[in-house]
Scaffold this active site. Sequence first.
Site, mmCIF file in Angstrom:
data_model
loop_
_atom_site.group_PDB
_atom_site.id
_atom_site.type_symbol
_atom_site.label_atom_id
_atom_site.label_comp_id
_atom_site.label_asym_id
_atom_site.label_seq_id
_atom_site.Cartn_x
_atom_site.Cartn_y
_atom_site.Cartn_z
ATOM 1 N N SER A 1 0.824 -1.213 0.000
ATOM 2 C CA SER A 1 0.000 0.000 0.000
ATOM 3 C C SER A 1 0.854 1.257 0.000
ATOM 4 C CB SER A 1 -0.936 -0.003 1.219
ATOM 5 O OG SER A 1 -0.183 -0.191 2.405
ATOM 6 N N ASN B 1 -2.152 -2.660 13.169
ATOM 7 C CA ASN B 1 -3.602 -2.471 13.143
ATOM 8 C C ASN B 1 -4.042 -1.231 13.927
ATOM 9 O OD1 ASN B 1 -3.476 -4.799 11.728
ATOM 10 N ND2 ASN B 1 -4.419 -6.103 13.280
ATOM 11 N N HIS C 1 -40.489 23.212 -9.299
ATOM 12 C CA HIS C 1 -40.589 22.395 -10.533
ATOM 13 C C HIS C 1 -39.883 23.072 -11.710
ATOM 14 C CE1 HIS C 1 -43.849 20.194 -8.397
ATOM 15 N NE2 HIS C 1 -44.159 21.407 -7.985
ATOM 16 N N SER D 1 -14.997 25.751 -27.109
ATOM 17 C CA SER D 1 -15.186 24.494 -27.817
ATOM 18 C C SER D 1 -14.128 24.394 -28.903
ATOM 19 C CB SER D 1 -16.590 24.470 -28.426
ATOM 20 O OG SER D 1 -16.615 23.642 -29.572
ATOM 21 N N LYS E 1 -18.725 29.192 -28.566
ATOM 22 C CA LYS E 1 -19.056 28.585 -27.273
ATOM 23 C C LYS E 1 -18.243 29.133 -26.100
ATOM 24 C CE LYS E 1 -21.609 25.736 -26.407
ATOM 25 N NZ LYS E 1 -21.563 24.267 -26.584
ATOM 26 N N GLU F 1 -19.745 22.247 -14.260
ATOM 27 C CA GLU F 1 -20.108 20.889 -14.712
ATOM 28 C C GLU F 1 -19.203 19.838 -14.066
ATOM 29 O OE1 GLU F 1 -20.501 20.739 -19.080
ATOM 30 O OE2 GLU F 1 -20.915 22.874 -18.951
ATOM 31 N N TYR G 1 -9.430 -6.898 12.548
ATOM 32 C CA TYR G 1 -8.814 -6.364 11.342
ATOM 33 C C TYR G 1 -8.804 -7.412 10.231
ATOM 34 C CZ TYR G 1 -5.500 -4.383 8.041
ATOM 35 O OH TYR G 1 -4.928 -3.889 6.892
ATOM 36 N N LYS H 1 -8.173 3.538 2.249
ATOM 37 C CA LYS H 1 -7.436 4.788 2.094
ATOM 38 C C LYS H 1 -7.678 5.515 0.780
ATOM 39 C CE LYS H 1 -4.268 2.382 4.189
ATOM 40 N NZ LYS H 1 -5.263 1.807 5.120
HETATM 41 N N1 ARG Z 1 -1.195 -1.391 5.327
HETATM 42 C C1 ARG Z 1 -2.139 -1.898 6.234
HETATM 43 C C2 ARG Z 1 -3.465 -1.164 6.072
HETATM 44 O O1 ARG Z 1 -3.444 -0.196 5.451
HETATM 45 C C3 ARG Z 1 -1.647 -1.720 7.639
HETATM 46 C C4 ARG Z 1 -2.206 -2.709 8.599
HETATM 47 C C5 ARG Z 1 -1.727 -4.056 8.254
HETATM 48 N N2 ARG Z 1 -2.066 -5.027 9.247
HETATM 49 C C6 ARG Z 1 -1.986 -6.332 9.054
HETATM 50 N N3 ARG Z 1 -2.350 -7.069 10.021
HETATM 51 N N4 ARG Z 1 -1.581 -6.844 7.931
HETATM 52 O O2 ARG Z 1 -4.506 -1.571 6.565
#
Ligand code: ARG
Length: 454
Positions: free
Chosen positions: A22, A109, A155, A276, A282, A289, A316, A324
């Site tokens: 990630s 976590n 309306h 345009s 235009k 928009e 978790y 994210k």
């Molecule tokens: N990169 C992980 C996330 O964004 C961090 C937590 C990972 N925890 C695990 N037990 N693999 O959630």
Amino acid sequence: MKLWKGRFSKEATSSSNEFNASIGFDQRLYEEDITGSIAHAKMLGKQGIITIEESELIIRTLKEILADIEAGKVEFTIEGEDIHMNIETILTERIGQTGKKLHTARSRNDQIALDIRLYLKKETAEIDSLLEELLGALKDLAEKHQETVMPGYTHLQRAQPVTLAYHMLAYYQMFARDRERFADCLARIDRLPLGSGALAGTTYDTDRQFLADELGFASVLPNGMDAVADRDFALEFLSCCSITMMHLSRFCEELILWSSVEFGFIEMDDSYSTGSSIMPQKKNPDMAELIRGKSGRVYGDLMSLLTICKGLPLAYNKDLQEDKEPVFDAIDTIKASLGIFREMIVTMKVNEDKMAGAAKYGYMNATDAADYLVQKGIPFRDCHEIIGNMVLYAINHSKALDELTMEEFKSFSEAFDEDIYDAISIVNCIKAKKSEGSTSFASVAKQLADIDKA
Ligand code: ARG
């Protein structure tokens, strides 16, 4: 080298490494991650879980790493997987064995739950100040256009005359409530997950209240399993974003309509319009928009995270790593939209004459004509019918109501007198509104004054 490699006898393939990582997007959280680690190291030192010297060395080095990241001197790796392990790896490369002690009494976590909460606290404050600036622009517009008469619609049909100030203050109230919603949401973001460990707490004598104080959290989450497993605070944040985007989108829809030749109520500044590639004449309201379009994107972010969370057993699960990108996307989108929207409305030109002209036609004073008859003692329902007939007659004779002769008025009801002309002039229709929160000039002035008092 993987920080969790101990139990494994085979290396990950490059494709699984890449799929699992990630770091490509969570590197955005580097500052929050380091801030959290500094507080954690301080707490470990204070509690005697590591020595004060170790704690100080870790903190000093983390600060150096932060400065190096900011100076662009650090390269994150896919091998490092995420922001947490990338930073821990760099720390250990710099200070050896001591670096390896940082992760005592902590899990990724609770670490990631902390990072997101810290990040959302910061971003909520930024969104709030963008909303505050937008409210300022709306108030300025309302102040300037207290006398600008325009049609009010239901309306999308002309309904009753209002002022542009009244219309702008309607949006003012919506965006003011958006600020309240973000503030309410912030109260639930502002709770500390750190110290929960992987899910069950830790065996160390930690001090979570100290962590909350260090990191500026209002309270400590009381259940560690909840703290690492739920993302309701992020969902609430995304729904606040979605509602604000909905308000922006609705406003944009009106600005798009108003800048068409058919309405002609406003003209966007050249700097916020585009041309345009084929039609030379235009001038398109693309910014409006795009904001309208981007609202769909933010709703999508909310739906993504709702769907990600819906089937997850506690606690978790790696699915949560997918939280994210929608959160980041919504933040980027709402901030950009709020900024450009404000610039667009402060630079647009209002065609007061066009608005006033449109307010003249469309029989928008029909309700006032009915109210006139009510004052003469006729029950409202009968007045409604009389005026309905009169409007039909006026349409057939291509006249506005105030263009009917006294004779014509009398043919509908003997109760009509010369003062009807005054009673149904557009300005008087506005002035005559008496209820609290109405479009009358006095009520709008009061609404503006109340904003100042708040
Ligand atoms: N990169 C992980 C996330 O964004 C961090 C937590 C990972 N925890 C695990 N037990 N693999 O959630």
